[in-house]
Structure formats: structure tokens, C-alpha cells
Design an enzyme around this catalytic site. Sequence first.
Site: not given
Length: 825
Positions: A139, A432-435
Site C-alpha cells: 500500500n 492481506c499484509f497491506c498488499n
Amino acid sequence: MDYADKEEFLKEFSEDYGYPNGPKSIDQIRATEFKRLENGTVYLDHAGATLYSELQMEAIFRDFTTNVYGNPHSQSDISSATCDIVRAAREQVLDYFNASMKDYKCIFTSGATAALKLVGEAFPWSHQSSYMYTMENHNSVLGIREYALSQGAAAFAIDVEEAVDNDGLSESLVTSTKISLLPIQRRKGASFPERDPAGDAYNLFAFPSECNFSGSRFNLDLVNIMKKNPERILEISPFSKGRWMVLIDAAKGCVTQPPDLSKYPVDFVVMSFYKIFGYPTGLGALIMRNDAAKLLKNTYFSGGTVAASIADIDFVKRRQGVEELFEDGTASFLSIASIRHGFNLINSLTAPAICRHIASLGMYVRKVLLSLRHENGADVCTIYGTYTSEVSYHDTGSLVSFNLKRPDGSWFGYREVEKLASLSGIQLRTGCFCNPGACAKYLGLSHSDLLSNIEAGHVCWDDNDIIHGKPTGAIRVSFGYMSTFEDAKKFIDFIRNSFVSFPNKCANGNLSRGGSIHFSPEGMERWLAVSKYVIKFITVYPIKSCAGFSVERWPLCSTGLLHDREWLLKSQTGEILTQKKVPEMCLISTYIDLNQEILVVKSPRCRDELPINLKPDSYNGGIDEIDLYGQRYEVLGYADEVNLWFSKAIGRPCSLLQCFSPKFRVCLNKRGDTVMCRDLESRLNFTNEAQFLLVSEESVSDLNSKLSSNTRKGIDGVTVKVNPMRFRPNLVVSGGEPYAEDRWRNLKIGNNCLTSLGGCNRCQMINFTHKDGQVQKSKEPLATLASYRRLKGKILFGILLRYDITELDTDSYLEVGQEVHVNPE
């Protein structure tokens, strides 16, 4: 541990695992530098943040207690010496990336995100510019899009398939990969103007050296192609014109394979130091080519970035040095001074050796997960990423992202996995691991799916892990330089024991993963024969998450037991407080005197008890509204002296609120999923799910037997015994078989009828105990309950009840000793 498994592992990976040619073996590293992990903690979130070495921290502490550091902007001898330390740190960072000081500069930032923000703010965007980025990006990289679009530039993503590292063979890149351009984004109604024939526009292409979702490594030949011949990727697109600059997000990839800037002339590389060696946090760097630095413009100026300025007229003369121009304010010089100790540690092992060590563990976990099968032959695990038999395991990254399936093909929720892993002492990451791009790509989520999930209330870090039958995120385990085979093995054993179905005989009280409740034949016969259940205890909990009080007889009302969960504590920020975040709330004891109409509260932290008048004229805080569990409530506040008492009792500012009137405006999103939902058909005070919680003494006794058995087996060295009050029930009954309440449909107690709403999903609160005024937390009894009382992501114990009101009798009450008549399913 089964040593045969380790021997098998070492047959394949002995040349790479454990630093065979290093100064220390992996076992020596763990024994001398990570003693804090000897308590059984398995840390598998190194992609989020790796662990610092204890020897590293000792070296930093000796450094800081031996030497004196000063502000680098001062002119003293100490400050000059600090400047030299900072300068040496810059050189060490550049050396790590094999970057020449003649071509690159190192700018310290507060982290990789701050470095990305700096590039986005200072980049020379124009209406002729383009911002291109891969779908698989953090992100923080996507956020640069806001700067580009706000300046009228175009922005678009590309999808790169199978872009694994091919040892720099640029000729194979385009032919071995598929690159798809996704829709163009523009703002302010901008059209697509003709590109400047002079090609003066500046464009930016951003990609990660390693995807933090899948672990896939991108081919760095993308750098050379985009800088020298962008048409090879963009083909006949008008966006291939102009000067393309390249940014690599190396926050994840630089841990094991830092980009070699002598081979790949990247314009911008961002990184964070805690990803490499754990400490310091809050410090990162932007490694920038000198010619690229000349194009960036830092609008803001501050102390350290200017040579001169005049306060009352528009005049400023900026410094010429790249570092001085972009490092606003005083650098974090103590953190910068500490990174040499981290680099010393990493350099002693070497990045290639660390890469091989970590990759061996990643490959082992992948292979085992992919081999797991349920008893019906169905696959257990779906792994995300490009991992084929032809790809060397050195190219598979340091992480494994996956989801788990049940035998029927439905998904286990990733929050269930995370919750159970935590109970087993395993720390991992889910979501989502900031992805978001990689998450959507690998999970097969369309734009429609994503928007539907958002409309259903799904946001980052919430518990909505399955929506419309699809996962909204994944489970990720990632390894660090100090990770061991034993860590990987414990994780694999956890997955096998918790999520793989094997042929077994279900014992009484077990909840099978298929969803049915099983009793032994003898247990069922006895259960059907038993007709007498009696109430043993009645407990009222006036204040949500505080202690309750037991009564012999208590009146009923439209919300259940009179005054049950009628009050709550709210923080100054508006957060509703519970024991999950404020365990000290369990130390507040309560009692209600119905004759005097007062609520009395006590706390070991407060000298005096506090009587609170229940009559309406005792309110001084006015009427307010709050939303809780999808319902809006009108609440009454109290005077400052009441709030000060509770603030002292829990050690943080808070206020007491009383339920005045639930308005029943439902805020919950209505989906078709089958979930354990809150009872919305009856009036509720501040309860989590229902008006009553019931547990049986026989079920508690059976749980204690299992806890005792676990102690004898050596699973836990401390004997744990719980009483029914650990589960905060309103009603405790005795009689019949353990877990007979699972099959109750309706109950009649005296003239009062109640309906079962199903099992109660347990959380970490049942692991809290208090002794001598202190709150203690363990893994039990939740860990043991998880081993046999788990159903569709829930750990069930006790049942929820609703009071079925026909005509409310003012004399309706429950009493200890009353017989409970049940109507089973």
C-alpha cells in the site's frame, strides 16, 4: 521431537541450513543470542519484523553507555564525532547494496514508507507523466499514485506473471513472462494529451524486489529494460515515451537478496532496518542515484536543509548536499549509530548464507504443506506464489502464504488459524499484509468481490476472513536468520493436529470438523434417560467485563436478569473497554442491593467502595448515544467523581455509562453467510451475543479431566483447574452428561421459558485469572478446549439463551435449586 524428520531434512538441506561454514551454527546462535525464545515461543512473522539479537542489543547498550553522542547540527567536538558516525553509517548502507558513493546517496528516513512518500512528494510529475506499478505492491507504494494523479499524471498497474529471478538473463525476461497493462487512471477529467515529442516528461515505475504476500522475487532486469527500452514492456503504448525512472521497494527483499546497484542502475531503493536485524525500528533509508536526486524538489524546508533563510520575507537558500537537502530536521542519530551493530551481525553470517538458510526452511514447509491430505484424500493447503519444480528453492523467498481447506472443500478462516496458533505459542501473520493487489490476484477476487466485501463491512485487520464462501486474506509464515528447523516442525505439527482430518472415534463432547455433535452410544442413552437438571448458581454481572456477584434468587426483566450488563466503561477515545484490552477490569467487584436501590463497586486500587444510586436522579452526565455490536443505544452518563473512581480502578481515564434504551437500529451487514450471530430478536443490554450464558458442572468437570490429562502427558507443566465462574456464566446447572446442553432446544425453569441460541464462542478472556490483586494470563483452558470443542472456526463451551416473554409477570424470577426441564433436538 521426531529426530528422523530432522535427519531427512538435513539430507536435502545440510549444505544450506544452519550456517555450516559460519562463525556460529544456528543452534549456537539461538542458545547465545535468542534466549528469550526458550519459553517455547515460535516466531514466524519475520516479514513483518525480524527479531533483534541479544548480543546486538548488548553491543548497542555498551556503545551508548561508553560514548557520548550529540546533535549533528551542532559544532562541538562531540557533534562532529557524531557526524562521522552518521557518515560511516551511510557508507555501510551503500556497501550493503553494492552501490558506489560516486553514483548514489543514502538519505535516512523514518522507514521505507517515509522514503516512498518522499519520492512521491518530490517527483517532477506533470500532465505528461505516468506512474506505473506492479499489481504486487505494498500500500505504501500504491500511495504514490495519489501524488501522480493529483498532478494530472496517468497511473496504471501492470500484472507480471512468473517473473522469478533468472540470474540476470535479460534476453529471457520478456519471452518467459507475461506482462499485462491494466486500465489507465486519471483525475480532474484529464484527457490523454499527445506525448511531448521531445520526451521531456518524467515517468516512474515501481516494483518490489520480493512480494511480501507471495514471496515471489521479481527479475531485476526490469530495471534495465524500463530505463533503456521501455517499448519492450509497453509496446506501442504512448506511455512508453519520456524518461522512465525506476523505484524498487526492497523492504522485504533486501533481507536476503539486496539489489546489486552496481549491476542494476535503480534510481530509488527504499528499505527499513528492522526488517533486516530487528533494531532500530522507526529508521529506514532512501538510496538514490545522484542524477535522480537533481530532479526531485523538496518544497518544505526545515532546520538542517537550509543554508540561510529570512523570517519576514520570502527568501530561503537551500543546502546543496543531497542528504542535507532531503533529511528534514535532526536525524535520528542514536538509531543511526546503532545500525552498525546490526550490520556487523549480518555481515558475519553473510547475506547469501542467510538466504540459503531461510530458503531451506521455506522450501521444507512448502513441500510438507502441499503433501497434506485429509482422510478423504482432499488437499489441505493452497499455497500462493509461483513455485515450480524447475525453480531453485533459493528463488522462492523467505515466506509461505497459504490458506487451509476442510475435507468438504470449504475454507478454514485465517483468523481461526491465527487464534489457534497463538494458543500454541506460534506467532504468524494473517490478512492481506497491506498488499491488496497481490491479495486479489492470488485469491481470485474480482473488483466486484472486493467492493462487495467492503460493502459487507470488511476492512483491514477485522475478523471477516470468509465472505460469500471466499477467503478475504491468507495466512503467512516467514523465517529469519535465527529461525530453526524446530520452529518449522512445530508449525507443521500444529497444522497437522489442528486442521487435518484423520479417521478417529469421536469421544463424548467432541465437535467434529464436519460440524456434527457426537456422543458415545452409552452417553446418548444416559443423556436421554436423565430428566432432572437443577440450577446450582445464578450470577449477575452489572458492569460489562467486571466481576459479578452470585445470588440465591433474582428477578427477570425484558433484557434477562435484572441489571445484568446494564453498565459499561468507555475510554476517552470512545472505545468500549473490556477485559481483552483492560484485564484489570476483572478486579472490580460489584453488588446490587435491590432494597436500597444501589450498585456498590470495590477495587483493590481504590481505598473506598463506591455506592451508585440506581434512581434516575443520580445521573449527572447527560444522555448520549453509542453503537455497540450493530445496535445503537441511548446511554446515561455519571458525575466526574464516579468516572474518576473507575479511572483509578483500571489505571486509565474512562467514564461509566448505563443503558437507557436500546434503539434497535441494526447496523450489522446482512449477508447470506452462516455465522454465529448476535441475538437481535430480543432486548439486550451490553451483552456480547445473548441475554443468558449457561454452563454445566459436568462439562466443566470433563474439561478439568482433560486439563489434568494434558499435565500428566507433559503438554503443560502446570496443573490448571477451572471452576464454572471462569466462563462468566449467568446460570450454572448440574445433572446429566457432560455437554448434554449442546443439544438443548428449549428450557423451562419454573414458569419461565428460554430458547437455546447455540454454543458460546470462547475467547482469550477465559484465560485470565487474578491473584493477590494481579491479573495473570495463560494458554488454558482455551488451548485444551480448542483441541476438542472447535466447530467452523468457533471454540464452543456453554450455551446462549434467550428469555421468551409472553406476558411479563412482575414476580418472574430464577432461583437456585429450581429444576430445569429441557426439550432436546
